[in-house]
Design an enzyme around this catalytic site. Structure first.
Site, short mmCIF file in Angstrom:
data_model
loop_
_atom_site.label_atom_id
_atom_site.label_comp_id
_atom_site.label_asym_id
_atom_site.label_seq_id
_atom_site.Cartn_x
_atom_site.Cartn_y
_atom_site.Cartn_z
N ASP A 46 10.91 3.44 2.79
CA ASP A 46 9.72 3.85 1.88
C ASP A 46 9.94 4.94 0.68
OD1 ASP A 46 8.63 1.68 3.65
OD2 ASP A 46 7.86 3.24 4.69
N GLU A 235 1.97 -4.62 0.50
CA GLU A 235 1.98 -3.06 0.83
C GLU A 235 2.68 -2.36 -0.16
OE1 GLU A 235 2.98 -2.27 4.55
OE2 GLU A 235 5.06 -2.46 4.26
#
Length: 792
Positions: A46, A235
């Site tokens: 991420d 997301e």
């Protein structure tokens, strides 16, 4: 293994010529040669980008960080949430309140930004994981690499009864309220500061921040809803302001992040930071959410929306292609950040990705982006290697390409390349048909089945071929992206010679002198060539590769397989002598009691050896402690045990062992077996999020198999774990109880020299805990056999 090639004089001449001279069908003159790039990889899940003093940093989940000057060679700066992590003096103390609220011991994706005071502000967050119980806060540092000092929690989610109202003054509802994770902080075109955030749950939200303090402006609650809701799998929002158009591009990841989660990256755009955002078809992203009446994580309701940039794919290497291995591709790429060079305007999409056949191993990747004529970003097909757009002459673009269609599905299936040709007359032939053109120096347009795809040509580094190639990335008005990667031109004689040589010298059939399972016989070669097979004795091995093993004690079977390679009317033959081993009497193949040594209990096979943190390294340490029966091996989380190669093989086998984990880390293996790095089985005490972290019998081959045990074995106490495989039927047992059955388990142990380990594989964190009484069987045990082994 012995192969014999029967090559015609023409093919031999072609192969010889290819080694010393340009191909007979040489391509038009190419642009100036580019240097071979060099890469180093890092783990930052991420990633989020910030520039600091001419250096580029990415920060990610689990307090990972890395830096680079060129987006090709990276240096790991930090990793793992421990007291020793250099980003904080002691993060376990500094963020104790955050960990307590989130009921977690790790951190999720942060973002770091430099504000007007010159300091770096880290927006950190922690989440329980199986619920939206999360806390987000801010920490500050004089230096990008820390140490950071906590300024406090700014947002919470997942409130329970008695804990007060959520940020908007109402009881927390995970279907409409956000999960307070995954922040992305940025300045808009007017210098105002914003943060997008959220994951699953109520969707993605936007908050305005004070540009002086970095804190949320008052009276916003959770902010403005941008997209998602009802626990839809959306997301990792990241906003890229575009100075030229004045627009804002919101990048999103759809699907699940695991290797079999179907993660993919999409984009929408807006004229205002707080939206509304629209995709290429004009859909309002505020309306994109799961159906409340369908099961949780309903992907079908959301997958038509968003402009698709990239999903899982593979430019597969065909027989006769340059290089080695499977080819080049990504699995579940996502949770991106972006970088726009302020001087040149060049854009990079920076993200993490897994890779075909390699489980949950992940690294940072950066791919160049360009705008197409409709103002949407399209992503180059290969990782950034220092080159990009240039003037493309029409003749340079003519030729055969591998084509990837990213579609819009949220799927674990990896898109494989198909062959097409961009012809001199402007037509497209092959797997798809239509027309193509190059315009405005580097612009690409393909019209396929009436659908127009617009984008860019670029020069890219093909890591499989180890060569710079012509490529294109185009996108339709429906938001579907196609990628093309050119193949070097070859004559039919060169194709036949290359495929024949690759078959003879490669490992496509494995060790044909010791065959124990069906053979996978390739039927296609480079440039659309054909490979046909014949067998001298189908009772031993058929032309389709099906093998019949002799009974235990019988002589081995012998046959010759002949491959006929054909392209454009030319043919050549390659022969393989095949020896098929007799089946082994079913029963105990190896027993490791770990009573003070790694010797096999009854000298059936060789003893095990201590490894380092990977199955192919040395330098580890092993100790012994009291076990279920006698002593047990203790693995310290940095070491493992390698068992003798080939200790198991075939389609019927069983594994039984006792485990006492001291700690859990995702994807860590307790028992591992593999034919190679792309075909493996792994007994994982803590599985991926797709099975809720349960104990898992996992396999990676052409497809993944999740043998969910339904629960996780406990830490600090002994558990008996066993599994059996019988011609694709699989059963998993915990403490003698059957907890999983299934079919279609991959046929992995197809060679007599498979690799096996306890506590280690090629990629993941080693097992920490004790292991006892490992038993390996040829044949599938029944439930009564397993129950007996589970008794102390």
């Amino acid at each position: 293994m012995r192969q014999r090639m029967h090559l015609s004089a023409a093919a031999v001449a072609a192969l010889s010529l290819a080694l010393v001279a340009p191909a007979a069908t040489a391509a038009p003159p190419q642009p100036a040669p580019l240097p071979m790039p060099e890469f180093t990889d890092v783990e930052v899940h991420d990633p989020s980008h910030v520039e600091a003093d001419g250096e580029h940093w990415v920060f990610g989940s689990h307090l990972a960080a890395a830096s680079t000057e060129d987006f090709m060679t990276w240096e790991q700066e930090a990793n793992h949430v421990t007291a020793e992590n250099p980003l904080f003096d002691d993060v376990t103390v500094e963020l104790a309140e955050t960990f307590a609220w989130a009921e977690s011991d790790t951190l999720w994706a942060p973002d770091v930004i430099q504000l007007a005071d010159g300091r770096y502000y880290m927006y950190y967050n922690a989440c329980r994981g199986d619920s939206p119980r999360s806390a987000m806060g801010v920490a500050v540092s004089e230096n990008v690499g820390g140490p950071y000092r906590d300024l406090g929690i700014i947002l919470r989610s997942g409130h329970r009864d008695g804990e007060g109202m959520s940020a908007d003054g109402t009881p927390y509802d995970g279907r409409i309220h956000p999960n307070a994770v995954d922040p992305d902080v940025y300045f808009d075109h007017e210098g105002d500061l914003w943060m997008t955030y959220g994951s699953y749950s109520g969707g993605i939200f936007s908050l305005e921040l004070d540009p002086e303090t970095g804190m949320p402006l008052p009276d916003q609650g959770y902010g403005t809803h941008l997209t998602g809701g009802n626990h839809s799998r959306i997301e990792g929002a990241s906003i890229m302001p575009d100075a030229e158009s004045g627009d804002y591009f919101m990048f999103l990841s759809f699907g699940g992040l695991d290797a079999d989660g179907g993660y993919n990256m999409r984009v929408a755009r807006a004229e205002d930071p707080a939206g509304p955002y629209y995709d290429a078809e004009g859909n309002d992203m505020r309306e994109v959410r799961s159906d409340r009446d369908l099961p949780i994580f309903d992907d079908a309701s959301i997958e038509p929306y968003g402009t698709m940039l990239m999903g899982g794919y593979l430019f597969q290497r065909e027989v006769g292609d340059p290089g080695s291995g499977l080819g080049d591709g990504y699995v579940s790429p996502g949770h991106n950040t972006t970088y726009v060079d302020p001087e040149t305007g060049e854009m990079l999409l920076i993200f993490h990705s897994r890779f075909p056949g390699q489980g949950e191993r992940h690294n940072v990747r950066a791919n160049r982006m360009h705008f197409n004529s409709a103002g949407w970003p399209v992503v180059a097909p290969y990782r950034y290697a220092g080159a990009g757009l240039e003037h493309v002459r029409r003749g340079d673009a003519v030729g055969r390409y591998r084509l990837i269609d990213h579609g819009k599905a949220i799927t674990a299936d990896v898109a494989r390349a198909e062959d097409i040709r961009l012809n001199q007359n402007g037509t497209v032939s092959g797997a798809v048909t239509g027309r193509w053109q190059v315009y405005n120096k580097d612009r690409a347009k393909l019209t396929l089945d009436g659908e127009v795809y617009d984008g860019r040509f670029s020069r890219e580094w093909d890591p499989t071929a180890q060569a710079w190639v012509q490529a294109f990335s185009v996108q339709s008005a429906a938001g579907v992206s196609l990628w093309g990667s050119a193949l070097a031109p070859m004559s039919d004689a060169e194709i036949v010679a290359a495929v024949s040589a690759d078959l003879a010298g490669g490992d496509y059939l494995g060790d044909t002198s010791a065959v124990v399972a069906d053979l996978q016989l390739p039927t296609e070669g480079t440039h659309g060539s054909n490979i046909a097979w014949e067998s001298s004795d189908p009772s031993v091995v058929t032309a389709e590769g099906a093998v019949t093993r002799p009974a235990p004690g019988d002589d081995v079977g012998a046959a010759t397989l002949t491959a006929t390679v054909a392209s454009g009317g030319l043919t050549e033959r390659v022969e393989f002598d095949v020896t098929v081993l007799a089946t082994i009497e079913q029963g105990l193949a190896a027993h490791y009691s770990f009573d003070g040594s790694l010797q096999e209990a009854e000298s059936r096979t060789a003893e095990g050896t201590v490894t380092g943190h990977r199955i192919d390294t040395t330098g580890g340490q092993l100790s012994y402690t009291g076990g279920v029966d006698g002593q047990a091996a203790v693995l310290d989380g940095a070491s493992g045990i390698r068992l003798p190669d080939g200790v198991l093989s075939g389609k019927e086998y069983s594994v039984s062992l006792w485990l006492k984990p001291e700690q859990f880390t995702p994807y860590t293996t307790a028992f591992f077996g593999a034919r190679d790095e792309n075909n493996w089985i792994s007994l994982v005490p803590q599985g991926h999020s797709g099975v809720g972290g349960n104990t898992l019998l996992w396999s990676g081959a052409t497809t993944y198999y999740d043998g969910d045990a339904g629960s996780r074995i406990p830490a600090g106490q002994w558990s008996h774990v066993a599994f059996t495989v019988d011609h694709g039927d699989v059963a998993v047992y915990l403490d003698g109880e059957l907890v999983h059955t299934g079919s279609g388990f991959p046929d992995v142990l197809t060679t007599a020299d498979g690799v096996f380990g306890v506590g280690v594989n090629w990629w993941d964190t080693p097992f920490a805990g004790a292991v006892d009484d490992l038993r390996l069987y040829t044949g599938a045990l029944d439930a009564a056999d397993v129950a007996a082994l589970a008794k102390r």
